[in-house]
Design a protein around this motif. Structure first.
Motif, PDB file in Angstrom:
ATOM      1  N   VAL A 153       0.827  -1.220   0.000  1.00 44.95           N
ATOM      2  CA  VAL A 153       0.000   0.000   0.000  1.00 44.95           C
ATOM      3  C   VAL A 153       0.862   1.272   0.000  1.00 44.95           C
ATOM      4  O   VAL A 153       0.579   2.213  -0.745  1.00 44.95           O
ATOM      5  CB  VAL A 153      -0.973   0.019   1.214  1.00 44.95           C
ATOM      6  N   PHE A 154       1.902   1.293   0.815  1.00 43.75           N
ATOM      7  CA  PHE A 154       2.584   2.578   1.047  1.00 43.75           C
ATOM      8  C   PHE A 154       3.865   2.810   0.254  1.00 43.75           C
ATOM      9  O   PHE A 154       4.129   3.933  -0.178  1.00 43.75           O
ATOM     10  CB  PHE A 154       2.914   2.740   2.544  1.00 43.75           C
ATOM     11  N   TYR A 157       3.610   3.739  -3.749  1.00 42.21           N
ATOM     12  CA  TYR A 157       2.744   4.917  -3.915  1.00 42.21           C
ATOM     13  C   TYR A 157       3.459   6.161  -3.362  1.00 42.21           C
ATOM     14  O   TYR A 157       3.484   7.221  -3.999  1.00 42.21           O
ATOM     15  CB  TYR A 157       1.427   4.681  -3.174  1.00 42.21           C
ATOM     16  N   THR A 158       4.050   6.026  -2.185  1.00 44.32           N
ATOM     17  CA  THR A 158       4.727   7.167  -1.558  1.00 44.32           C
ATOM     18  C   THR A 158       5.977   7.560  -2.337  1.00 44.32           C
ATOM     19  O   THR A 158       6.278   8.751  -2.485  1.00 44.32           O
ATOM     20  CB  THR A 158       5.071   6.823  -0.082  1.00 44.32           C
ATOM     21  N   GLN A 161       4.597   9.547  -5.131  1.00 47.75           N
ATOM     22  CA  GLN A 161       4.005  10.823  -4.713  1.00 47.75           C
ATOM     23  C   GLN A 161       5.071  11.817  -4.249  1.00 47.75           C
ATOM     24  O   GLN A 161       4.983  13.000  -4.528  1.00 47.75           O
ATOM     25  CB  GLN A 161       2.991  10.558  -3.593  1.00 47.75           C
ATOM     26  N   VAL A 173       1.983  12.741   7.274  1.00 41.88           N
ATOM     27  CA  VAL A 173       1.444  12.539   5.919  1.00 41.88           C
ATOM     28  C   VAL A 173       0.879  11.123   5.765  1.00 41.88           C
ATOM     29  O   VAL A 173      -0.284  10.939   5.373  1.00 41.88           O
ATOM     30  CB  VAL A 173       2.515  12.838   4.842  1.00 41.88           C
ATOM     31  N   THR A 174       1.676  10.103   6.123  1.00 51.87           N
ATOM     32  CA  THR A 174       1.142   8.738   6.000  1.00 51.87           C
ATOM     33  C   THR A 174       0.088   8.480   7.076  1.00 51.87           C
ATOM     34  O   THR A 174      -0.783   7.618   6.900  1.00 51.87           O
ATOM     35  CB  THR A 174       2.254   7.668   6.080  1.00 51.87           C
ATOM     36  N   ARG A 176      -2.345  10.168   7.613  1.00 52.71           N
ATOM     37  CA  ARG A 176      -3.655  10.500   7.043  1.00 52.71           C
ATOM     38  C   ARG A 176      -4.405   9.240   6.589  1.00 52.71           C
ATOM     39  O   ARG A 176      -5.620   9.261   6.443  1.00 52.71           O
ATOM     40  CB  ARG A 176      -3.476  11.429   5.819  1.00 52.71           C
ATOM     41  N   VAL A 177      -3.644   8.177   6.325  1.00 51.76           N
ATOM     42  CA  VAL A 177      -4.255   6.947   5.810  1.00 51.76           C
ATOM     43  C   VAL A 177      -3.833   5.775   6.713  1.00 51.76           C
ATOM     44  O   VAL A 177      -3.036   4.927   6.325  1.00 51.76           O
ATOM     45  CB  VAL A 177      -3.802   6.693   4.346  1.00 51.76           C
ATOM     46  N   TYR A 187     -13.226   6.184   3.162  1.00 52.07           N
ATOM     47  CA  TYR A 187     -11.896   6.817   3.235  1.00 52.07           C
ATOM     48  C   TYR A 187     -11.827   7.784   4.412  1.00 52.07           C
ATOM     49  O   TYR A 187     -10.777   7.976   5.014  1.00 52.07           O
ATOM     50  CB  TYR A 187     -11.612   7.563   1.921  1.00 52.07           C
ATOM     51  N   ASN A 286      -6.463   3.467  -6.306  1.00 51.70           N
ATOM     52  CA  ASN A 286      -5.040   3.770  -6.107  1.00 51.70           C
ATOM     53  C   ASN A 286      -4.184   2.687  -6.745  1.00 51.70           C
ATOM     54  O   ASN A 286      -4.513   1.495  -6.643  1.00 51.70           O
ATOM     55  CB  ASN A 286      -4.710   3.833  -4.608  1.00 51.70           C
ATOM     56  N   THR A 288      -0.967   1.103  -6.187  1.00 53.64           N
ATOM     57  CA  THR A 288       0.023   1.083  -5.106  1.00 53.64           C
ATOM     58  C   THR A 288       1.223   0.186  -5.404  1.00 53.64           C
ATOM     59  O   THR A 288       2.189   0.212  -4.647  1.00 53.64           O
ATOM     60  CB  THR A 288      -0.650   0.613  -3.796  1.00 53.64           C
ATOM     61  N   ARG A 295      -3.076   7.527  -8.841  1.00 51.96           N
ATOM     62  CA  ARG A 295      -4.471   7.113  -8.699  1.00 51.96           C
ATOM     63  C   ARG A 295      -5.289   7.568  -9.898  1.00 51.96           C
ATOM     64  O   ARG A 295      -4.909   8.507 -10.608  1.00 51.96           O
ATOM     65  CB  ARG A 295      -5.075   7.664  -7.395  1.00 51.96           C
ATOM     66  N   TYR A 329       1.762  20.558  -3.032  1.00 46.15           N
ATOM     67  CA  TYR A 329       2.003  20.021  -1.681  1.00 46.15           C
ATOM     68  C   TYR A 329       3.295  20.590  -1.108  1.00 46.15           C
ATOM     69  O   TYR A 329       4.364  20.426  -1.710  1.00 46.15           O
ATOM     70  CB  TYR A 329       2.172  18.504  -1.717  1.00 46.15           C
ATOM     71  N   TYR A 364      -0.184  21.257   5.201  1.00 46.75           N
ATOM     72  CA  TYR A 364      -0.987  20.275   4.484  1.00 46.75           C
ATOM     73  C   TYR A 364      -2.385  20.318   5.105  1.00 46.75           C
ATOM     74  O   TYR A 364      -2.672  19.590   6.037  1.00 46.75           O
ATOM     75  CB  TYR A 364      -0.347  18.929   4.745  1.00 46.75           C
TER      76      TYR A 364
HETATM   77  N1  UDP Z   1      -0.566   6.768   0.743  1.00 46.61           N
HETATM   78  C1  UDP Z   1      -0.017   5.621   0.237  1.00 46.61           C
HETATM   79  N2  UDP Z   1      -0.823   4.720  -0.415  1.00 46.61           N
HETATM   80  C2  UDP Z   1      -2.144   4.926  -0.579  1.00 46.61           C
HETATM   81  C3  UDP Z   1      -2.714   6.112  -0.068  1.00 46.61           C
HETATM   82  C4  UDP Z   1      -1.890   7.019   0.577  1.00 46.61           C
HETATM   83  O1  UDP Z   1       1.185   5.411   0.341  1.00 46.61           O
HETATM   84  O2  UDP Z   1      -2.817   4.074  -1.182  1.00 46.61           O
HETATM   85  C5  UDP Z   1       0.331   7.718   1.460  1.00 46.61           C
HETATM   86  C6  UDP Z   1       1.056   8.662   0.492  1.00 46.61           C
HETATM   87  O3  UDP Z   1       2.315   8.961   1.045  1.00 46.61           O
HETATM   88  C7  UDP Z   1       0.152   9.879   0.486  1.00 46.61           C
HETATM   89  C8  UDP Z   1      -0.298   9.935   1.943  1.00 46.61           C
HETATM   90  O4  UDP Z   1      -0.450   8.544   2.317  1.00 46.61           O
HETATM   91  O5  UDP Z   1       0.839  11.057   0.108  1.00 46.61           O
HETATM   92  C9  UDP Z   1      -1.577  10.698   2.189  1.00 46.61           C
HETATM   93  O6  UDP Z   1      -2.600  10.193   1.359  1.00 46.61           O
HETATM   94  P1  UDP Z   1      -3.897  11.047   1.021  1.00 46.61           P
HETATM   95  O7  UDP Z   1      -4.824  10.188   0.252  1.00 46.61           O
HETATM   96  O8  UDP Z   1      -4.390  11.689   2.249  1.00 46.61           O
HETATM   97  O9  UDP Z   1      -3.272  12.148   0.051  1.00 46.61           O
HETATM   98  P2  UDP Z   1      -3.975  13.362  -0.719  1.00 46.61           P
HETATM   99  O10 UDP Z   1      -5.442  13.066  -0.791  1.00 46.61           O
HETATM  100  O11 UDP Z   1      -3.671  14.566   0.072  1.00 46.61           O
HETATM  101  O12 UDP Z   1      -3.316  13.331  -2.043  1.00 46.61           O
END
Ligand code: UDP
Ligand code: FAD
Length: 383
Positions: A153-154, A157-158, A161, A173-174, A176-177, A187, A286, A288, A295, A329, A364
């Protein structure tokens, strides 16, 4: 110009909410916006297929704040919408945030049940745990879950991003999820969630429709305002201005990036329209573990429009290299914060200058947080 009590720069949520509140307080407000439209990054419009698209990326409103919800509800009705996201992992569509349904998908019934029990014994039920915290757990089986989530998942994607690994970015930041020990697959869990019934742009039009507000589009702050640090004064077209100045743009730009540019991540959006009713199973999917985009969002899930074709957007993250890139961002870390603080120190020369917003504060923030801050700032600036 001196007919104005306040000049506000930026017609996103920060600027527009402040403008409306000050106008209702009897102040004459001039709102400057460098783009050709209001709404900031929440701006939406109909595309050629008639789909209401979000030009600067998908925006879903969610908040636990009744005052914020009540304030915005003066300018819009809401379409009930609860955002659900899946990660596409091979042929599998796994709920994100990773939850108990995801756990069973990843590990199967039998092992899933054992892991669920262990996780609930350790953390309790309905709990949210950040991936970074979960990775600290010494229990081998919990570590296995943590590694699975981290890898599937992370991590990738990270990397896309942010260009960095999850452990290299600010933990907020991470967070948030988080991993969610629940079967709730939404979500967001906020009390109020939805999409403005006629879209964000109409919401902004209504909010800014007030006799005390003048909006000037295609006008950058620097076209009108001059900042004289030596005398701590702000002039407007060469004449001293003593009212409030509210700035919602990037702080480094206001001071000509003199200490160097503040780092941001930017995005490239690719919109595609298909001659079919639906493109994918959820509002957002997403990617990932593969693809260069993070996404895909399909806008009709938000708008509820019934149309024979559909529009999606793919998000490709990229470095920010100044205009025409858009600084989406802030990259939050101690080094960048120190650079921001140098600009903040310059801004303190001007007592009448107020900074608010994702850009001006280098933070953020979700939309609701900005609205809350703008309501508070306008209280402070009341006559
Ligand atoms: N994130 C991730 N995988 C996912 C969703 C989120 O790695 O499937 C991480 C990624 O680093 C992202 C952060 O969690 O920047 C915050 O996600 P969010 O969806 O809140 O980002 P935003 O909507 O602000 O783009
Ligand atoms: P902005 O919306 O960026 O508005 C600032 C305005 O100021 C812009 O219109 C800009 O053109 C103008 N401006 C800047 N500098 C100047 C200048 N020098 N002169 C004149 N005008 C200037 N939040 C949520 O709650 N839910 C979501 O689902 C969500 N999704 C998002 C998805 C993406 C891809 C991104 C990037 C953000 C998302 N957000 C979301 C966050 C949301 O966009 C922000 O919270 C919100 O836009 C902040 O409002 P703002 O007024 O601070 O900034």
């Amino acid at each position: 110009m001196n007919n104005y009590d306040a000049i506000i720069i930026g017609a996103g949520f920060a600027g527009a909410v402040t403008a409306r509140k000050l106008a209702e307080n009897g102040q004459q407000v001039l709102l400057l916006e460098q783009r050709g439209h209001i709404g900031g990054n929440a701006y939406d419009r109909l595309d050629d297929a008639g789909v209401l698209i979000h030009e600067y990326g998908p925006h879903i409103f969610h908040t636990n704040s009744k005052p914020v919800y009540d304030f915005l509800s003066r300018f819009t009705e809401w379409r009930d919408y609860e955002h659900r996201v899946v990660a596409k992992i091979g042929d599998m569509e796994m709920p994100v945030p990773f939850n108990l349904t995801s756990l069973y998908l990843a590990f199967g019934e039998e092992k899933g049940r054992r892991l669920e029990e262990m996780l609930e014994n350790i953390y309790g039920s309905d709990r949210k745990i950040t991936i970074l915290d979960l990775r600290q757990n010494p229990e081998p089986e919990i570590r296995e879950v943590a590694e699975y989530v981290y890898e599937h998942v992370f991590k990738y994607y990270t990397m896309k991003q942010w260009g960095l690994k999850p452990e290299e970015i600010d933990p907020s930041v991470t967070a948030r999820v988080p991993v969610f020990l629940s079967r709730d697959d939404r979500y967001f869990q906020d009390r109020y969630q939805g999409i403005p019934k006629e879209g964000y742009t109409v919401l902004f039009e209504k909010m800014l429709n007030h006799p005390n507000i003048t909006v000037r589009l295609n006008t950058a702050a620097k076209d009108v305002l001059q900042f004289d640090e030596l005398h701590s004064t702000i002039t407007v077209d060469g004449e001293p201005f003593e009212g409030s100045v509210v700035y919602t743009g990037a702080l480094d730009e206001l001071f000509d990036c003199r200490f160097g540019q503040l780092p941001y991540r930017s995005l490239k959006f690719e919109f595609e329209t298909y001659p079919q009713e639906w493109y994918q199973s959820h509002g957002t999917v997403n990617y990932t573990v593969d693809q260069d985009y993070t996404r895909i969002t399909e806008f009709k899930y938000f708008s509820g429009q019934k149309l024979p074709s559909t529009t999606i957007v793919k998000e490709y993250p990229k470095a920010y290299n100044g205009a025409p890139d858009i600084p989406y961002y802030a990259i939050i870390n101690p080094k960048n914060r120190r650079l921001y603080d140098r600009y903040l120190a310059v801004s303190k020369h001007f007592q009448q200058l107020h900074l608010i917003g994702r850009l001006a504060e280098y933070q953020y923030y979700n939309m609701d947080a900005i609205v809350e801050k703008a309501l508070a700032l306008s209280e402070e600036l009341q006559k």
